[in-house]
Structure formats: C-alpha cells, structure tokens
Design an enzyme around this catalytic site. Structure first.
Site, short mmCIF file in Angstrom:
data_model
loop_
_atom_site.label_atom_id
_atom_site.label_comp_id
_atom_site.label_asym_id
_atom_site.label_seq_id
_atom_site.Cartn_x
_atom_site.Cartn_y
_atom_site.Cartn_z
N HIS A 64 -42.45 -16.35 -66.09
CA HIS A 64 -42.67 -15.70 -64.72
C HIS A 64 -41.59 -14.75 -64.37
CE1 HIS A 64 -39.93 -19.03 -63.35
NE2 HIS A 64 -39.66 -18.14 -62.20
N ASP A 107 -44.48 -21.53 -69.36
CA ASP A 107 -43.66 -20.58 -68.60
C ASP A 107 -42.66 -20.37 -69.42
OD1 ASP A 107 -42.59 -19.08 -66.83
OD2 ASP A 107 -42.08 -20.60 -65.37
N GLY A 153 -33.11 -17.55 -58.73
CA GLY A 153 -32.26 -16.80 -59.67
C GLY A 153 -31.87 -17.54 -60.90
N SER A 208 -34.44 -18.98 -62.62
CA SER A 208 -35.42 -18.99 -63.62
C SER A 208 -35.04 -18.64 -64.79
CB SER A 208 -36.47 -18.27 -62.88
OG SER A 208 -36.76 -18.59 -61.47
N GLY A 209 -35.71 -19.33 -65.91
CA GLY A 209 -35.63 -18.87 -67.18
C GLY A 209 -34.26 -19.06 -68.20
#
Ligand SMILES: *[C@@H]1O[C@H](CO)[C@@H](O)[C@H](O)[C@H]1NC(C)=O
Length: 275
Positions: free
Chosen positions: A86, A133, A227, A229-230
């Site tokens: 995402h 994801d 912030g 994410s990932g």
C-alpha cells in the site's frame, strides 16, 4: 455494524469495509511537513531507539502523481528493501534513507540516501481485503553495509510466533492527532497474538484476519500508527511482519496487523537477491 479500520496510509484507496467508518488520510501531509516536526512525544506507547539500534530500518519519502507520503521499510540485502504494497501502489519515485536516527536531520553523517523508482508489488495484493500487503524496492546503487546500515534476516518456517515478544519500529505518528512524522526513530514491544486471539479482540477483526496476517497485541495502548507502514516487526533479530493496518484509532489498544513474512518467503526470494 460498521467495521472501523484504516489502512495506515490510505490516500489512494477506496473506502473498504464501511464507507462511513473508514478514515481516509491525506497523504500529502507527511511529506509537506517533513521539515516541520517539533514533537517530542513518543510512538504510540513506545520509546526512542538508541542511535543505530536498528540499522536495517529504512525511511521512504514517496512521490505519487498527486500526493506524497512517508513509509518505513527494512533492508533485506544490499540491493533490496522490503515494504508494504500500500506504500508502493502508484509510486513514481522513492527517496530512500538508510542509517537514519533523526529522520528530519539531513546532516546525519552516517546516512545513505538515494532516489529510485524500481519496485515490485506482490501480485496478490488486494486493497479491499488487505491481503498480501507486501512489496520490494530495488536500490540503484547497493547500500554500503557498515555499523550503521545492515540487513535483517527474514523469518522462515512455520512458527506462528504467538506468545513471543515482537518489536515494531518507525518514524510514524505517536498519537492520532499528530500532524508530522516523528524525528527520532521509535520502537515498542508487545506479545504476538495467535490469529484466533487476534480475532477475539474485536468483532471487526473477524473475517479479515487470515493466515497471511500476523497480529501484535495492542495492550497498554501500544502499536504502530500512520507513517510506520511498511516497517518491520522483529522477533529475536528476525523480521516476522510488515506493518499493514490497524483499527481506526492508533490509541485504542487494538492489535496491530502485519503481513506475515513466512507466507511470502518464496515470492521475496524470487523477486530479490536473497536466498
Ligand atoms: C531533528 O533534526 C532537526 C533538523 O536538524 C532538528 O530541528 C530537530 O530538533 C531534531 N530533533 C530532535 C528530537 O533532536
């Protein structure tokens, strides 16, 4: 009844479970304010990392056609970064920062920084079910591995990790109303749930959590936020998850949900240079 979820970084997504309850964020926000962070507050329930405590953590400033965003990632080889699908969907270019402590401080001497637009998103990524994801970014120039920039080993095998302490990190928001990234890298630890335990925390999680997800308890008001994410979830120096989504509020003590790394090991190997 509405399901209150958000993807941590959602600008490009259509409302997913319930149009009224999905909290769509404006991704421009993080990028435009990246030089403007004055918060001294902590990640949701966490604390400052010591300098270079997590030398595999990567900061990503990402440009899209109409928006910008900030995400985390992890260095898995000198050429590849693991992050969330995402974060990558629609990305035009990525400004990659390795070896950072204060993400707002460009003068940090141990940083490595480069821009790339080479990435691949997992083919099963589905923004309506939050499945798969996960994605990979390829560096233009190999990272220099040293005391400040190092790779992390990915989990393999069948361990569910339930009951073990997981640590998640990032420069994301430390409370729901924060309007900037957080200068100093933050981390927080909590027990990992079995997926059944996770689903029992809140009816909203039922029917969403599958075997490709992994949940970290949110007890004590701890977890990730926009912030982050990932970024990686780590158990005993091994990465077991990639930050994906959580309940609408970051401060609701609800589980943090990750892409489960062990379900994607083959794809990661096929699409990178790790073995
Ligand atoms: C991070 O670096 C920026 C830019 O140098 C500085 O203004 C800010 O005070 C630093 N933050 C902390 C917490 O040291």
């Amino acid at each position: 009844m509405g399901v209150k979820y958000l993807l941590l970084l959602v600008g490009i997504f259509q409302p997913i479970f319930s149009q009224n309850d999905v909290n769509i964020l404006n991704r421009d926000f993080f990028y435009q304010n990246k030089r403007d962070s004055s918060s001294s507050l902590r990640i949701v329930g966490g604390q400052d990392a010591t300098p270079h405590q997590f030398p595999f953590e990567v900061g990503l400033y990402i440009d899209y056609q109409l928006k910008n965003a900030f995400c985390g990632g992890s260095l898995i080889s000198s050429n590849y970064i693991l992050t969330a699908a995402h974060c990558l969907e629609g990305a035009i270019s990525l400004d990659v920062i390795l070896g950072a402590q204060n993400i707002s401080d460009d003068s940090e001497s141990n940083r490595q920084r480069q821009v790339t637009s080479a990435y691949v998103i997992h083919p099963d990524w589905d923004s309506t079910t939050y499945t798969s994801d996960i994605g990979l970014v390829k560096l233009n120039t190999p990272a220099q591995i040293n005391d400040y920039v190092q790779t992390i080993t990915l989990a393999s095998g069948s361990d569910s990790y339930a009951g073990q302490q997981g640590t998640v990190l990032g420069w994301g928001k430390t409370y729901d109303d924060q309007t900037t990234v957080t200068d100093i890298l933050q981390y927080v630890s909590n027990p990992i749930f079995s997926n059944d335990e996770c689903k029992a925390q809140n009816p909203s999680y039922n029917g969403i959590i599958t075997d490709v997800h992994l949940c970290l308890s949110g007890v004590g008001n701890k977890g990730f936020c926009q912030g982050d994410s990932g970024g990686p979830l780590v158990v005993n120096d091994v990465q077991v998850g990639v930050v994906s989504f959580s309940y609408k509020s970051c401060q609701a003590s609800m589980p943090s949900v990750f892409a489960r790394v062990t379900k994607f090991t083959d794809w990661i190997k096929e699409n990178s240079d790790i073995n």
